[in-house]
Motif scaffolding. Sequence first.
Motif, mmCIF file in Angstrom:
data_model
loop_
_atom_site.group_PDB
_atom_site.id
_atom_site.type_symbol
_atom_site.label_atom_id
_atom_site.label_comp_id
_atom_site.label_asym_id
_atom_site.label_seq_id
_atom_site.Cartn_x
_atom_site.Cartn_y
_atom_site.Cartn_z
ATOM 1 N N GLU A 1 -0.051 29.229 12.404
ATOM 2 C CA GLU A 1 0.715 30.017 12.027
ATOM 3 C C GLU A 1 -0.129 31.311 11.925
ATOM 4 O OE1 GLU A 1 3.165 32.830 10.394
ATOM 5 O OE2 GLU A 1 3.680 31.361 10.837
ATOM 6 N N PRO A 2 0.607 32.514 12.912
ATOM 7 C CA PRO A 2 -0.728 33.830 13.052
ATOM 8 C C PRO A 2 -0.020 34.839 11.362
ATOM 9 C CG PRO A 2 2.216 34.260 13.824
ATOM 10 C CD PRO A 2 1.523 32.164 13.733
ATOM 11 N N LEU A 3 0.925 34.738 10.506
ATOM 12 C CA LEU A 3 0.653 35.608 9.857
ATOM 13 C C LEU A 3 -0.893 34.751 8.593
ATOM 14 C CD1 LEU A 3 4.237 36.109 8.199
ATOM 15 C CD2 LEU A 3 2.228 37.932 10.110
ATOM 16 N N PRO A 4 -1.210 36.545 7.962
ATOM 17 C CA PRO A 4 -2.954 35.578 7.466
ATOM 18 C C PRO A 4 -2.253 35.518 6.429
ATOM 19 C CG PRO A 4 -2.503 38.258 7.976
ATOM 20 C CD PRO A 4 -1.713 37.744 8.711
ATOM 21 N N ARG A 5 -1.179 36.247 5.655
ATOM 22 C CA ARG A 5 -0.128 35.559 4.651
ATOM 23 C C ARG A 5 0.306 34.470 4.203
ATOM 24 N NH1 ARG A 5 -0.243 41.917 1.827
ATOM 25 N NH2 ARG A 5 0.831 41.646 3.829
ATOM 26 N N THR A 6 0.387 33.158 4.004
ATOM 27 C CA THR A 6 1.093 32.008 4.086
ATOM 28 C C THR A 6 1.343 31.484 2.793
ATOM 29 O OG1 THR A 6 0.356 31.578 6.333
ATOM 30 C CG2 THR A 6 1.185 29.852 5.452
ATOM 31 N N ILE A 7 2.212 30.716 2.078
ATOM 32 C CA ILE A 7 2.959 30.376 0.981
ATOM 33 C C ILE A 7 3.635 28.956 1.485
ATOM 34 C CG2 ILE A 7 3.636 30.161 -1.069
ATOM 35 C CD1 ILE A 7 3.009 33.486 -1.283
ATOM 36 N N LEU A 8 3.024 27.333 1.316
ATOM 37 C CA LEU A 8 3.643 26.759 1.618
ATOM 38 C C LEU A 8 3.638 26.162 0.245
ATOM 39 C CD1 LEU A 8 2.799 23.964 4.188
ATOM 40 C CD2 LEU A 8 3.291 23.292 1.297
ATOM 41 N N VAL A 9 5.375 25.769 -0.158
ATOM 42 C CA VAL A 9 5.753 24.812 -1.340
ATOM 43 C C VAL A 9 6.659 23.602 -1.026
ATOM 44 C CG1 VAL A 9 5.226 27.482 -2.284
ATOM 45 C CG2 VAL A 9 8.198 26.509 -1.102
ATOM 46 N N GLY A 10 6.703 22.880 -1.827
ATOM 47 C CA GLY A 10 7.738 22.301 -1.688
ATOM 48 C C GLY A 10 7.171 20.493 -2.222
ATOM 49 N N ASP A 11 7.819 19.896 -2.202
ATOM 50 C CA ASP A 11 8.169 18.360 -2.069
ATOM 51 C C ASP A 11 6.840 17.467 -1.478
ATOM 52 O OD1 ASP A 11 7.949 15.382 -3.590
ATOM 53 O OD2 ASP A 11 10.390 15.456 -3.702
ATOM 54 N N LEU A 12 5.623 17.652 -1.381
ATOM 55 C CA LEU A 12 4.476 16.569 -0.568
ATOM 56 C C LEU A 12 5.098 15.249 -0.780
ATOM 57 C CD1 LEU A 12 1.837 19.099 0.030
ATOM 58 C CD2 LEU A 12 4.134 18.766 0.727
ATOM 59 N N ASN A 13 5.507 14.243 -1.891
ATOM 60 C CA ASN A 13 4.946 13.012 -2.047
ATOM 61 C C ASN A 13 4.043 12.851 -2.299
ATOM 62 O OD1 ASN A 13 7.603 11.910 -3.587
ATOM 63 N ND2 ASN A 13 8.679 12.681 -1.126
ATOM 64 N N GLY A 14 2.834 13.444 -3.262
ATOM 65 C CA GLY A 14 1.736 13.209 -3.132
ATOM 66 C C GLY A 14 0.877 14.383 -3.760
ATOM 67 N N THR A 15 -0.146 13.978 -4.218
ATOM 68 C CA THR A 15 -0.945 14.940 -4.633
ATOM 69 C C THR A 15 -2.207 15.265 -3.520
ATOM 70 O OG1 THR A 15 -2.729 13.818 -6.034
ATOM 71 C CG2 THR A 15 -0.891 13.213 -7.193
ATOM 72 N N THR A 16 -2.274 16.238 -4.450
ATOM 73 C CA THR A 16 -3.305 17.268 -3.317
ATOM 74 C C THR A 16 -4.879 15.817 -2.750
ATOM 75 O OG1 THR A 16 -4.432 18.708 -5.959
ATOM 76 C CG2 THR A 16 -2.459 19.192 -3.540
ATOM 77 N N ASP A 17 -5.066 15.052 -4.377
ATOM 78 C CA ASP A 17 -6.276 14.375 -4.250
ATOM 79 C C ASP A 17 -5.982 13.430 -3.167
ATOM 80 O OD1 ASP A 17 -7.588 15.678 -6.544
ATOM 81 O OD2 ASP A 17 -5.759 14.846 -7.794
ATOM 82 N N ASP A 18 -4.569 12.764 -3.099
ATOM 83 C CA ASP A 18 -4.239 12.315 -1.637
ATOM 84 C C ASP A 18 -5.015 12.917 -0.196
ATOM 85 O OD1 ASP A 18 -3.099 10.606 0.480
ATOM 86 O OD2 ASP A 18 -1.628 10.461 -1.012
ATOM 87 N N ARG A 19 -5.913 11.779 0.157
ATOM 88 C CA ARG A 19 -6.815 12.249 1.174
ATOM 89 C C ARG A 19 -6.004 12.217 3.118
ATOM 90 N NH1 ARG A 19 -9.140 6.239 1.661
ATOM 91 N NH2 ARG A 19 -8.934 7.027 -0.352
ATOM 92 N N ALA A 20 -4.400 11.777 2.766
ATOM 93 C CA ALA A 20 -2.940 12.131 3.306
ATOM 94 C C ALA A 20 -3.385 13.932 4.127
ATOM 95 C CB ALA A 20 -2.195 11.854 3.435
#
Length: 329
Positions: free
Chosen positions: A246-265
Amino acid sequence: MTNSPDTATARPEHDSIHLRNEDTGVRRPPLALGSLAVLATLVMLGHALVPNRIGHLGSLVETFLPWTGLAVPLLLLCASARRSRAAVSLAVLSAVVWCSLFGGTLVDKRKDGGNLTVVTHNVNEHNPRPVRTARALAASGADVVALEELGGPSTAAYERTLAGTYPYHSVQGTVGLWSRYPVADARAVAIAPWPRALRATVRTPEGPVAVFVVHLMSVRFTAGSGFTSDARDAAARRLAAVVRAEPLPRTILVGDLNGTTDDRAFSGLTSQLRSVQTESGAGFGASWPAPFPVARIDHILVRGVQPRSAWTLPATGSDHLPVAASVRV
């Protein structure tokens, strides 16, 4: 044969010494308590070493890792009841490890000063009240609203209800983006065989921001293969590559990832993006299931913007809670 006086007097003395040793608490911890305390500590410290080859056990452990803390008060209570100093010491060690990993999460880190509010919500395709859900999201005061699991006639209901508050929007497959500010360059992102992600530029008063709306595939539990997440993990890797480019320096990613951020995936994503909940939330911010949330699988991740606060919104007709964040662009 009768006992001699010496033998008779020696036995009570031996028993009293044995009792005094027990009274001092110098004894081995009960095997079950000691084993549980050691196991909880090892899981917390070595969760990254739990293999994923068998039923994706490592990812499953990491998804619910904070809940290992529930074992600590139980271990302390049982160890105290048994009056075992060794067991109490092991339970205290587990408590110290848990606090070092998650104690900071419980601190309220929310701050003022945000100038862009984002809400994301898996609305549930079978939500019986889409209009009411849309009204609740519009009433949140968000500048940008992202929806996942759109489908069927409910999509039109969301479009009609949100149009008055959000004049700009894009729907790609089962995900959609609504904004108070102009939206440009909206397109589907190919992370799965059917559209489950989009990328758009939101032209805020402070400048353009790249916004990704994502709904990764669900995980399943089966007797044959355990915790199955291959499709989700593959989509996460493809998404991470897109975000990296992504070329824009300001990025926001939102949504249902079906997992927590602790998940190594999700390491490909979390190495590039920061969780607003982790940096500026209060508590774990669990979002699923809505009646009794146990895990935060709905996320707002950012780079190039400053997290200010994060929170969950009241339940709607969905099985997920909406999550919100305020950032400074």
